[in-house]
Write a protein that holds these residues in place. Structure first.
Motif, PDB file in Angstrom:
ATOM      1  N   CYS A 141       0.912  -1.148  -0.119  1.00 20.72           N
ATOM      2  CA  CYS A 141       0.213  -0.072  -0.038  1.00 20.72           C
ATOM      3  C   CYS A 141       0.935   1.344  -0.114  1.00 20.72           C
ATOM      4  CB  CYS A 141      -0.876   0.014   1.100  1.00 20.72           C
ATOM      5  SG  CYS A 141      -2.022  -1.411   1.294  1.00 20.72           S
ATOM      6  N   ALA A 142       1.213   1.788  -1.138  1.00 20.68           N
ATOM      7  CA  ALA A 142       2.083   2.776  -1.289  1.00 20.68           C
ATOM      8  C   ALA A 142       1.424   4.188  -1.133  1.00 20.68           C
ATOM      9  CB  ALA A 142       3.014   2.667  -2.558  1.00 20.68           C
ATOM     10  N   PRO A 143       1.655   5.055  -0.278  1.00 21.66           N
ATOM     11  CA  PRO A 143       0.896   6.414  -0.284  1.00 21.66           C
ATOM     12  C   PRO A 143       1.198   7.318  -1.375  1.00 21.66           C
ATOM     13  CG  PRO A 143       2.909   6.183   1.334  1.00 21.66           C
ATOM     14  CD  PRO A 143       2.797   4.917   0.813  1.00 21.66           C
ATOM     15  N   VAL A 144       0.382   8.134  -1.676  1.00 17.69           N
ATOM     16  CA  VAL A 144       0.572   9.065  -2.879  1.00 17.69           C
ATOM     17  C   VAL A 144       1.290  10.077  -2.064  1.00 17.69           C
ATOM     18  CG1 VAL A 144      -1.605   8.521  -3.922  1.00 17.69           C
ATOM     19  CG2 VAL A 144      -1.774  10.448  -1.951  1.00 17.69           C
ATOM     20  N   ASN A 145       1.899  10.978  -3.018  1.00 19.15           N
ATOM     21  CA  ASN A 145       2.966  11.785  -2.673  1.00 19.15           C
ATOM     22  C   ASN A 145       2.789  12.816  -1.422  1.00 19.15           C
ATOM     23  OD1 ASN A 145       5.774  12.911  -3.346  1.00 19.15           O
ATOM     24  ND2 ASN A 145       4.564  14.962  -3.787  1.00 19.15           N
ATOM     25  N   ASP A 146       1.890  13.427  -1.387  1.00 19.66           N
ATOM     26  CA  ASP A 146       1.510  14.181  -0.260  1.00 19.66           C
ATOM     27  C   ASP A 146       1.228  13.518   1.044  1.00 19.66           C
ATOM     28  OD1 ASP A 146      -1.019  13.083  -0.908  1.00 19.66           O
ATOM     29  OD2 ASP A 146      -1.969  15.045  -0.749  1.00 19.66           O
ATOM     30  N   LEU A 147       0.533  12.366   1.037  1.00 20.47           N
ATOM     31  CA  LEU A 147       0.816  11.524   2.422  1.00 20.47           C
ATOM     32  C   LEU A 147       2.000  10.964   2.621  1.00 20.47           C
ATOM     33  CD1 LEU A 147      -0.710  10.205   4.681  1.00 20.47           C
ATOM     34  CD2 LEU A 147      -1.508   8.437   3.208  1.00 20.47           C
ATOM     35  N   LYS A 148       2.742  10.516   1.519  1.00 18.47           N
ATOM     36  CA  LYS A 148       3.996   9.981   1.649  1.00 18.47           C
ATOM     37  C   LYS A 148       5.171  10.877   2.233  1.00 18.47           C
ATOM     38  CE  LYS A 148       7.915   7.721  -0.814  1.00 18.47           C
ATOM     39  NZ  LYS A 148       8.424   7.067  -2.234  1.00 18.47           N
TER      40      LYS A 148
END
Length: 205
Positions: free
Chosen positions: A56-63
């Motif tokens: 489950c890879a977070p999208v950029n802002d959450l990452k």
């Protein structure tokens, strides 16, 4: 004020946002306005030993947010170790785990096992997935080194968790799991002592 002191003095989301370097509205948007489906990209990869692992890879802002949380939690751990006079070479249980730790790696873990006749190696199945939202929130409230306010612990758990668990693919899952898994280190050290094993021959999460 140190990162740990600032976190412990936090009362609500506004304080957490400040600690993380965000505006409260920006943090609220990521956590509460964006849909759950838009926060992660989910896919499977094949394990070396067989089977599939869900990422489950977070999208950029959450990452970016999760990376910021991970960095600050590492700072807190460094501060806790310094306050307790623990150096990087100590054999204290908190210094035994090598996975996902600053100045630690699979190489430093392997060095500790050189010239050992036997090495016991096991894998904890779905380790991240076994740690749910309640455990993350409860840890940050109950652990003596943090003892955070309930609202603060809730926000940290909301940043770290997805679908009621630590996701495989989040930058902050490793540090959070290491913090919660510390009790495992303690039990393993006691077990090793009882059977005459070396206490540094322990797990790498």
């Amino acid at each position: 004020m140190s990162d740990l002191s600032e976190l412990k003095s936090a009362i609500d989301l506004r304080d957490v946002a400040s600690w993380l370097g965000y505006k409260p509205a920006s943090l609220s948007y990521i956590l509460y306005i964006k849909s759950q489906q838009s926060k992660y990209k989910t896919f499977d990869i094949r394990k070396r030993a067989g089977g599939m692992r869900q990422i489950c890879a977070p999208v950029n802002d959450l990452k970016v947010l999760q990376r910021r949380l991970a960095d600050l939690l590492h700072n807190c751990v460094d501060e806790i170790n310094q306050a307790n006079n623990r150096s990087d070479r100590d054999e204290h249980p908190d210094q035994i785990a090598h996975g996902f730790k600053r100045k630690r790696s699979i190489i430093t873990n392997a060095r500790r096992h050189r010239n050992r006749r036997y090495v016991f190696n096991v894998d904890i199945e779905d380790f991240f997935g076994s740690i749910n939202f309640g455990r993350v929130r409860g840890y940050f409230m109950a652990d003596k080194n943090f003892q955070l306010q309930p609202k603060v612990a809730t926000v940290l758990a909301q940043i770290a968790c997805f679908q009621n668990a630590l996701p495989q693919g989040s930058p902050c899952s490793p540090i959070v799991s290491n913090l919660i898994g510390h009790i495992v280190d303690i039990h393993l050290v006691k077990l090793a002592a009882r059977v005459g094993a070396h206490t540094h021959d322990m797990r790498m999460i």
